[in-house]
Design a protein around this motif. Sequence first.
Motif, short mmCIF file in Angstrom:
data_model
loop_
_atom_site.label_atom_id
_atom_site.label_comp_id
_atom_site.label_asym_id
_atom_site.label_seq_id
_atom_site.Cartn_x
_atom_site.Cartn_y
_atom_site.Cartn_z
N LEU A 30 0.82 -1.21 0.00
CA LEU A 30 0.00 0.00 0.00
C LEU A 30 0.86 1.26 0.00
CD1 LEU A 30 -2.77 -1.06 2.53
CD2 LEU A 30 -2.97 -0.89 0.04
N TYR A 31 1.78 1.37 0.96
CA TYR A 31 2.65 2.54 0.99
C TYR A 31 3.80 2.29 1.96
CZ TYR A 31 1.14 3.94 5.69
OH TYR A 31 0.93 3.99 7.04
N ARG A 32 4.83 3.12 1.82
CA ARG A 32 5.96 3.10 2.74
C ARG A 32 6.22 4.52 3.23
NH1 ARG A 32 10.54 -1.04 0.18
NH2 ARG A 32 9.23 -2.92 0.20
N TYR A 33 6.46 4.62 4.52
CA TYR A 33 6.76 5.91 5.13
C TYR A 33 8.17 5.84 5.69
CZ TYR A 33 6.78 9.67 8.61
OH TYR A 33 7.11 10.77 9.36
N ASP A 34 9.03 6.70 5.17
CA ASP A 34 10.44 6.72 5.58
C ASP A 34 10.60 7.68 6.76
OD1 ASP A 34 13.15 6.57 5.82
OD2 ASP A 34 13.61 7.50 3.89
N ALA A 35 10.26 7.20 7.95
CA ALA A 35 10.33 8.06 9.14
C ALA A 35 11.76 8.46 9.45
CB ALA A 35 9.72 7.33 10.34
N LEU A 36 12.70 7.52 9.31
CA LEU A 36 14.09 7.84 9.60
C LEU A 36 14.63 8.88 8.62
CD1 LEU A 36 15.58 4.32 10.48
CD2 LEU A 36 14.98 6.19 12.04
N GLY A 37 14.25 8.75 7.36
CA GLY A 37 14.70 9.73 6.38
C GLY A 37 14.17 11.12 6.68
N ARG A 38 12.95 11.18 7.17
CA ARG A 38 12.37 12.48 7.52
C ARG A 38 13.08 13.10 8.72
NH1 ARG A 38 6.31 13.72 9.71
NH2 ARG A 38 6.26 15.94 9.24
N ILE A 39 13.40 12.26 9.72
CA ILE A 39 14.14 12.75 10.89
C ILE A 39 15.52 13.24 10.47
CG2 ILE A 39 15.23 12.03 13.05
CD1 ILE A 39 12.86 10.12 13.44
N HIS A 40 16.17 12.47 9.60
CA HIS A 40 17.50 12.87 9.14
C HIS A 40 17.45 14.21 8.40
CE1 HIS A 40 21.59 12.46 7.60
NE2 HIS A 40 21.12 12.71 6.38
#
Length: 329
Positions: free
Chosen positions: A112-122
């Motif tokens: 369905l989807y992927r959320y790159d939480a670590l990339g956003r924090i970085h």
Amino acid sequence: MNWAPYYKGTGHPADQTPPRLPAPPPWRNPAHRADSQDADAERHTDLATAYRPAPGLVEAVNAALHLRRPLLLTGRAGSGKSTVIRQVAAELGLGEVLHWHITSRSTLADALYRYDALGRIHAHNLRTLTGKAEGAEHEDDIGDFVQLGPLGTALLPNDVPRALLIDEIDKSDLDLPSDLLDVLERGGFEIPELARHPKPDIEVRTADKNGRHVVLDGWVQSSEFPVIVLTSNGEREFPAPFLRRCIRFDMPPLSEQALTDIVTAHLDAIEDPATADLVHNFLKRMDKGEYVAIDQLLSAVYLLRGDHVADPEQRQSLEALLLQGLGRG
């Protein structure tokens, strides 16, 4: 191309460094896959045009289209299951086929989807370090870190249905077919990370190359149910609630003519005795219950067709190498 021993097993550098290796088979040319989307689409169109559906398959496809139900195709590897959706998409003008290849680690969430939480924090930390975190104009865009998967992209609102191939569903975790039911019934799903965001309309990436789409209030809702083909090699049973929501069709055993058509769709100039012998021997092995795959036949034909390998013993050795059984029937 003539058979040539580029590698000789001596460890000594070749006279020509680096040696000019032969062109790869059409289906192993990375340039066609990465650098030329048009060439790849043209190859899929050629395969779709050359494909000849088995008796009863056209009726099954049309039943699935009328009822807006997924079509579950069961049959051995290489029996043409995945080509069906490409032919349907080509005939109906549904555009590029989305592809979800199933493994034992596949999850509905990833499709369905992927959320790159670590990339956003970085990215946020990087802006803080460079002094660019102040002000609304520097607020990070969460949409840059959300990408829809093949199923999520297929469920986007569209003027025409999207075509989606869910390949080898029988290799999935036991719960995945049941997990699919709710999404396929509703034709939509929520992205919680976007639903909680103060901005109502957020542009995210899709599974299409360079594709982007605006998601409203964190909810993706199809306007047309996608055309879905699921394939199975028959390695497991599926729960009844899943099966009753699918149109099911068992692919019949391959014939010599069907194998020849498959080879012809991939390779040019194959009408020679060597190719006919390879196809005939391959079919005999399949009829005996040996587990061999179509891509093995294509590799054997590519290397051994015509007089590419003149020495009979070497030819026999290469055929045995390329057409080894895969260990299960």
